[in-house]
Design an enzyme around this catalytic site. Sequence first.
Site, PDB file in Angstrom:
ATOM      1  N   ASP A  94      38.564  40.473  32.677  1.00  0.00           N
ATOM      2  CA  ASP A  94      38.218  41.861  33.028  1.00  0.00           C
ATOM      3  C   ASP A  94      39.340  42.555  33.792  1.00  0.00           C
ATOM      4  OD1 ASP A  94      37.603  39.938  35.137  1.00  0.00           O
ATOM      5  OD2 ASP A  94      36.964  41.711  36.281  1.00  0.00           O
ATOM      6  N   GLU A  95      39.372  43.891  33.673  1.00  0.00           N
ATOM      7  CA  GLU A  95      40.231  44.750  34.498  1.00  0.00           C
ATOM      8  C   GLU A  95      41.673  44.273  34.561  1.00  0.00           C
ATOM      9  OE1 GLU A  95      37.002  46.589  37.547  1.00  0.00           O
ATOM     10  OE2 GLU A  95      37.702  44.566  37.986  1.00  0.00           O
ATOM     11  N   ALA A  96      42.224  43.904  33.388  1.00  0.00           N
ATOM     12  CA  ALA A  96      43.619  43.436  33.362  1.00  0.00           C
ATOM     13  C   ALA A  96      44.546  44.645  33.242  1.00  0.00           C
ATOM     14  CB  ALA A  96      43.826  42.474  32.198  1.00  0.00           C
ATOM     15  N   HIS A  97      44.383  45.557  34.217  1.00  0.00           N
ATOM     16  CA  HIS A  97      45.103  46.834  34.122  1.00  0.00           C
ATOM     17  C   HIS A  97      46.611  46.653  34.287  1.00  0.00           C
ATOM     18  CE1 HIS A  97      41.113  48.246  34.207  1.00  0.00           C
ATOM     19  NE2 HIS A  97      40.937  48.271  35.501  1.00  0.00           N
ATOM     20  N   HIS A 128      42.976  39.790  38.312  1.00  0.00           N
ATOM     21  CA  HIS A 128      42.211  39.179  39.413  1.00  0.00           C
ATOM     22  C   HIS A 128      42.790  37.833  39.825  1.00  0.00           C
ATOM     23  CE1 HIS A 128      38.775  42.020  39.554  1.00  0.00           C
ATOM     24  NE2 HIS A 128      39.006  42.188  38.256  1.00  0.00           N
TER      25      HIS A 128
END
Length: 526
Positions: free
Chosen positions: A334-337, A271
């Site tokens: 979060d969401e550290a894809h 993000h």
Amino acid sequence: MSRRLTSALASAALITLAAALPADAQSTATPTHASAHASAPKLVPVPVSLHVTSGTYQITAKTKIVVPSGTGLRAASYLASLLRRSTGFPLPIAREGAGIVLDASGGVGQGDEGYRLSVTSDGVLINADTGEGLFRGVQTLRQLLPAKVESHAKQAGPWAVSGVEIEDYPRFAYRGAMLDVARHFFSVKQVKRYIDLAAAYKVNAFHLHLSDDQGWRIAIKSWPRLAKFGGRTAVDGDPGGYYTQADYREIVKYAQQRFITVIPEIDTPGHTNAALASYAKLNCDGKAPKPYTGTDVGFSSLCTGKDITYAFLDDVIRELAKLTPGPYIHIGGDEAHSTKQKDYVKFIGKVQKIVHKYGKSMMGWEEIANAKISQDSVAAHWNPVTGTQEGTEPARSAAKQGVKLIMAPADRAYLDMKYTHKTPLGQDWAGLVEARRAYDWDPAKLITGVGESDVLGVEAPIWTETMKTLSEVEYMAYPRLPGIAEIGWSPASSHSWRGYRSRIAAQGPRWVAGSVSFYRSPQIPF
Ligand code: IFG
């Protein structure tokens, strides 16, 4: 707290409740909560114990607000400004005498936020051990007054408060509201309004999501392009914006006047497109990506292998910590894809050290518990829990590490979830969340292995990909935010949709008086 002690407390609470009930109700095996009785005032959050008494107190042009010690001044001036606006009465604040007495000389013994409130025909008395306890009691007193007390213009009286004895204190220490100002930017004035509305429901934490792929919203002196360039955009190419450090201080002060702790979030390592677009040198390949105005997630990552990343975070966290009196800096997580798991784990360890270096504790989304994190950290559970409890490993790992959890399950507490498929705003990736679904859950029973003592509290995030104005945000937040605030404040034994629905319905006229835009859920008899 030991199980034996907990059950002893629970049965004590029941006895208190039973004692608070009229005689005829005491015969029933499981007393309904006193507030369920028709004559009881309709309060949200429902207090621990409430006893209706005879007598009515009239607030008049002669009424004084009395604070025997300075500790009560913040609560008193808040109450005075609210009442003066709608009653038109002078309501002077005095050190002694009768009237509305806010007494923080102690003796309540229910923590910083506990209070006792009694109303007789002679006056109102709120006792607490701290100014914060008085402030929470003032929010209850506010709801004992007619809805028109919330009006911003002078209204005709009478201003009667019916007799009541209340003892109250929170179940959980943390009741938070999160506002995403990165996807769409909201002005200081709009943020203050959101804080003020939440204060009425005993919310005590305000989590500001300050950075994301679409925008960077806080000026950092040592990295000026973050706000100047990274703050320009928003979702759909809508106008961006950012807070100067003076603006941020103003928000913090406004929250403090309401005994609300501000928790700033700089979301990392994912993000981060707005930051990466602002400084080419932050990128692994030295090239700055374009500003992003879409709504995908998981495509960006700080360059966890570069030293400059940690110099950058050191500067950002240092400046933010100096501006933030509260104990936490939220570093996202979060969401550290687009970050390799092993790099992510190392990254979290490094960032935690920086947060500690500046005297704060780390808060993050639950994925941070995939790393080894210290016990002063706090992890926020957000991923929806399936029947088979998959996706709950990070939360359990946090509990195992002795790290407290904030419960913000997307399929219950995310205020950007549509109410129904007809809701014009919001998303539905975590499902549809009508008023009852947002209320009917217990944070201590959601995840196997995460019990009462692992839970610091609850939070109601609102993500603003689809919202551009504050009234759109209010429409999605009300009536659900007060319900989540009640889950965080009121005893588990008082939790019942049947009792709550009539109490939240009574908030409707208060929102009309205060020009709050809200969703008239068909589940609630507004
Ligand atoms: N998940 C993302 C948010 C936001 C949300 C919208 C978290 C922790 C979906 N991360 O929730 O940035 O896009 O509902």
